[in-house]
Design an enzyme around this catalytic site. Sequence first.
Site, mmCIF file in Angstrom:
data_model
loop_
_atom_site.group_PDB
_atom_site.id
_atom_site.type_symbol
_atom_site.label_atom_id
_atom_site.label_comp_id
_atom_site.label_asym_id
_atom_site.label_seq_id
_atom_site.Cartn_x
_atom_site.Cartn_y
_atom_site.Cartn_z
ATOM 1 N N HIS A 238 0.882 -1.232 -0.059
ATOM 2 C CA HIS A 238 0.157 -0.107 -0.008
ATOM 3 C C HIS A 238 0.888 1.218 0.137
ATOM 4 O O HIS A 238 0.637 2.442 0.120
ATOM 5 C CB HIS A 238 -0.875 -0.050 1.248
ATOM 6 C CG HIS A 238 -2.239 1.139 1.311
ATOM 7 N ND1 HIS A 238 -2.317 1.779 2.061
ATOM 8 C CD2 HIS A 238 -2.979 1.055 0.227
ATOM 9 C CE1 HIS A 238 -3.197 2.527 1.937
ATOM 10 N NE2 HIS A 238 -3.845 2.159 0.908
ATOM 11 N N LYS A 240 3.250 4.345 -0.948
ATOM 12 C CA LYS A 240 3.347 5.326 -2.113
ATOM 13 C C LYS A 240 4.667 6.006 -1.875
ATOM 14 O O LYS A 240 5.020 6.784 -1.044
ATOM 15 C CB LYS A 240 2.400 6.313 -2.139
ATOM 16 C CG LYS A 240 0.904 5.870 -2.264
ATOM 17 C CD LYS A 240 0.229 5.373 -1.220
ATOM 18 C CE LYS A 240 -1.349 5.110 -1.362
ATOM 19 N NZ LYS A 240 -1.923 4.366 -0.462
ATOM 20 N N ASP A 245 16.737 10.554 -8.029
ATOM 21 C CA ASP A 245 18.189 10.770 -8.026
ATOM 22 C C ASP A 245 18.667 10.694 -6.589
ATOM 23 O O ASP A 245 19.756 11.122 -6.187
ATOM 24 C CB ASP A 245 18.615 12.236 -8.353
ATOM 25 C CG ASP A 245 18.493 12.469 -10.029
ATOM 26 O OD1 ASP A 245 18.603 11.436 -10.440
ATOM 27 O OD2 ASP A 245 18.560 13.671 -10.417
ATOM 28 N N HIS A 414 -9.098 11.496 1.991
ATOM 29 C CA HIS A 414 -8.247 10.241 1.995
ATOM 30 C C HIS A 414 -6.991 10.574 2.718
ATOM 31 O O HIS A 414 -6.177 9.754 2.725
ATOM 32 C CB HIS A 414 -7.987 9.874 0.328
ATOM 33 C CG HIS A 414 -7.303 8.694 0.230
ATOM 34 N ND1 HIS A 414 -6.101 8.572 -0.157
ATOM 35 C CD2 HIS A 414 -7.913 7.454 0.386
ATOM 36 C CE1 HIS A 414 -5.691 7.297 -0.467
ATOM 37 N NE2 HIS A 414 -6.856 6.388 -0.277
ATOM 38 N N LYS A 416 -4.383 10.733 5.574
ATOM 39 C CA LYS A 416 -3.921 9.922 6.825
ATOM 40 C C LYS A 416 -2.881 10.543 7.737
ATOM 41 O O LYS A 416 -1.705 10.512 7.318
ATOM 42 C CB LYS A 416 -3.275 8.555 6.263
ATOM 43 C CG LYS A 416 -4.137 7.974 5.169
ATOM 44 C CD LYS A 416 -3.384 7.684 3.977
ATOM 45 C CE LYS A 416 -3.904 6.907 2.818
ATOM 46 N NZ LYS A 416 -5.398 6.207 2.797
ATOM 47 N N ASP A 421 -0.359 16.549 20.549
ATOM 48 C CA ASP A 421 -0.035 17.613 21.365
ATOM 49 C C ASP A 421 0.839 18.839 20.644
ATOM 50 O O ASP A 421 1.751 19.256 21.200
ATOM 51 C CB ASP A 421 0.908 17.044 22.308
ATOM 52 C CG ASP A 421 0.001 16.358 23.522
ATOM 53 O OD1 ASP A 421 -1.157 16.696 23.566
ATOM 54 O OD2 ASP A 421 0.548 15.602 24.414
#
Length: 496
Positions: A238, A240, A245, A414, A416, A421
Site C-alpha cells: 500500500h 506510495k 536521484d 483520503h 492519513k 500535542d
Amino acid sequence: MDIVQGLILGFLILSYISGTIISMTILLENRDPSKTVTWLLIFILLPGIGLIIYAVFGRNLRKIKIFKTQELASNMKEEKLFKNIEEINKLIELEQDTISISKFLKDNEEDNARLKIISLLLNTGMFPFTTNNKVDIFIDGNEKFKNLLDDISKANNHIHLEYFIIKDSEIGQKIKQLLIKKAKENVKVRILYDDVGCWRFWFHRKFFNEMKSYGIEIVPFLPTKFPIIGGKLNYRNHRKIAVIDGKIGYTGGVNIGDEYMGKNKKFGYWRDTHIRIEGTSVYMLQMTFLIDWYYNTKEVLLDKEYFPKLSECGNSMIQVVASGPDSDWEAIHYAYFLGICEAKKSIYIETPYFIPDESILRALKSAALSGVDVRIIFPKIVDHKIVNTASYSYFDDILKSGGKVYLYNKGFIHSKVIIIDDIIASTGSANMDLRSFMLNFEINAFIYDQTVIKLMKDDFFEDMKNSEEINIDEFKNRSIVKKSKESIARLFSPIL
C-alpha cells in the site's frame, strides 16, 4: 439418503472437521481475540465457503515468515552482494547517531514524549532519526503531481516509483510520457506497482508495455496468479514512494489516478496529504524501495549513486518508518498507540477508514475521558461500504467517551494524519485500520518539527470548517436497522 444428500452431508462434515483443525491452529497462534472469534464464527456460519475465505485472507504469513527482511539482509551480506558496503554502513551509523538526540531535545514533558516515540521506532526496526531535512506539505493531488512532474523533469540519474495503484489516466499519461522522455535521456526508471491494487486495470497493460519498450523497468509486487494456494492476496503493498536521484522523496496518500486530482464525479474534490522531502530521510525512502525491488526481482541495487552525498537541506526532524509482514513488529501501530497514550492535550486524526484494534480504541477512549481533546475527521462520502458502516460503530465509543467526530463534506477525504500535542505528527500511506496496522506494507513519516506540525494542524482545522460534527444525541437515536448493520459490519471488521 440419495447420492446428492450424501455428498452434501459429506461436504459439511469435511468442512467442519477442516474448520476445527484450522480453528485450533488460529488459537495456538495467539492472535488478537477479536480476530479469533470472527474466524470461528465464519467457520460455523459458512462451512466450506469459510475455508475459501480463510485460504485467501486468513493465513498469518507474518508467522509463516514468507517475508524475511532480516534474512534478506543477512544473505545479501553473506553473498557479498553489497557493491558499496561503506555507503550502507554510513546509513546504519545514522541510527547510532540518534543516541545523542538529546542535543535536539530539551528536558521537559513534551520532549520526553518525543524521545519515547523515537526510541520505540529505533527498537522496532532500522528507522534512523534524522535532522537534515526540508519538508513540503501538499493537501491534494494537484499540488503533489505539479511538483512531482517538475522534479522528474530535472532527474539526471534515476527515478524510482512505487505505488499501490497506477492508472492509465490523464495524469498517468503525463507521467508516462515524461518518464519515456527521461529514459531516452539515459535516466534509469524503475516502477513497482501492487499487483492486486492494479488488478481491475489489467486491460491497460498497453500503458505499461509502451514504457517497457523504452527500457523502463516495471514490476508487479507479489504477483498473485494463484492467490488461494499462495496465500499472498491479503498482503499488499500500500506504499506510495517516489525517489528522484536519491535526493528528493515523496510519500503520502496519493496514488496515480485522476480521482486524486478531483476529476471523479462521485467523489468530487479529493482531499489528501502528501509530502515532499529533501534530505537524509530520503535515504530511508530509497532503502525501502530497493528492498521491495529485491523482493520481486532478486536484483540488488545498493550502489553509491542511489545514496548520494547530501548538502544541508533543512532542520526538520523526521523518522521514515516502513511497516508490514516483513518485520517482527508492527512499528506504525505501536508508535500510534504509544503516542496516543502519551498525549496530554490533543489528538487530531484524519483517516478515510476507522477500524482500530482494541488497544488503539481503548487508548483513544482513555485519552478522551481524561480530558484530552480527541477529534477525528472522516469522509461523509462512502468509499468502501462495509468498512464505512463498521467505522460508525467505533465512533459510538469515541463520542460516548467525550471525543468528537467530524464528517468531511467538501468532497472525499483520503488524508492519513495523526497529530499529538502539536509535537508529534505522522502522515503517509497507513490508514487508522487493522489492515494498515497488521497486513499491508506501509510507509509513514513521523515528524517532530513543530513548524511543519503547525502547518499540518492548520490544514486539519481548515478541514474542520468543511465538515459537520456528529451530534451525539442524534447519533444515539439512529435507527435500530442502522445500528444492527454497524454491529454486523464491526463483527467482521477484524478481517476486512
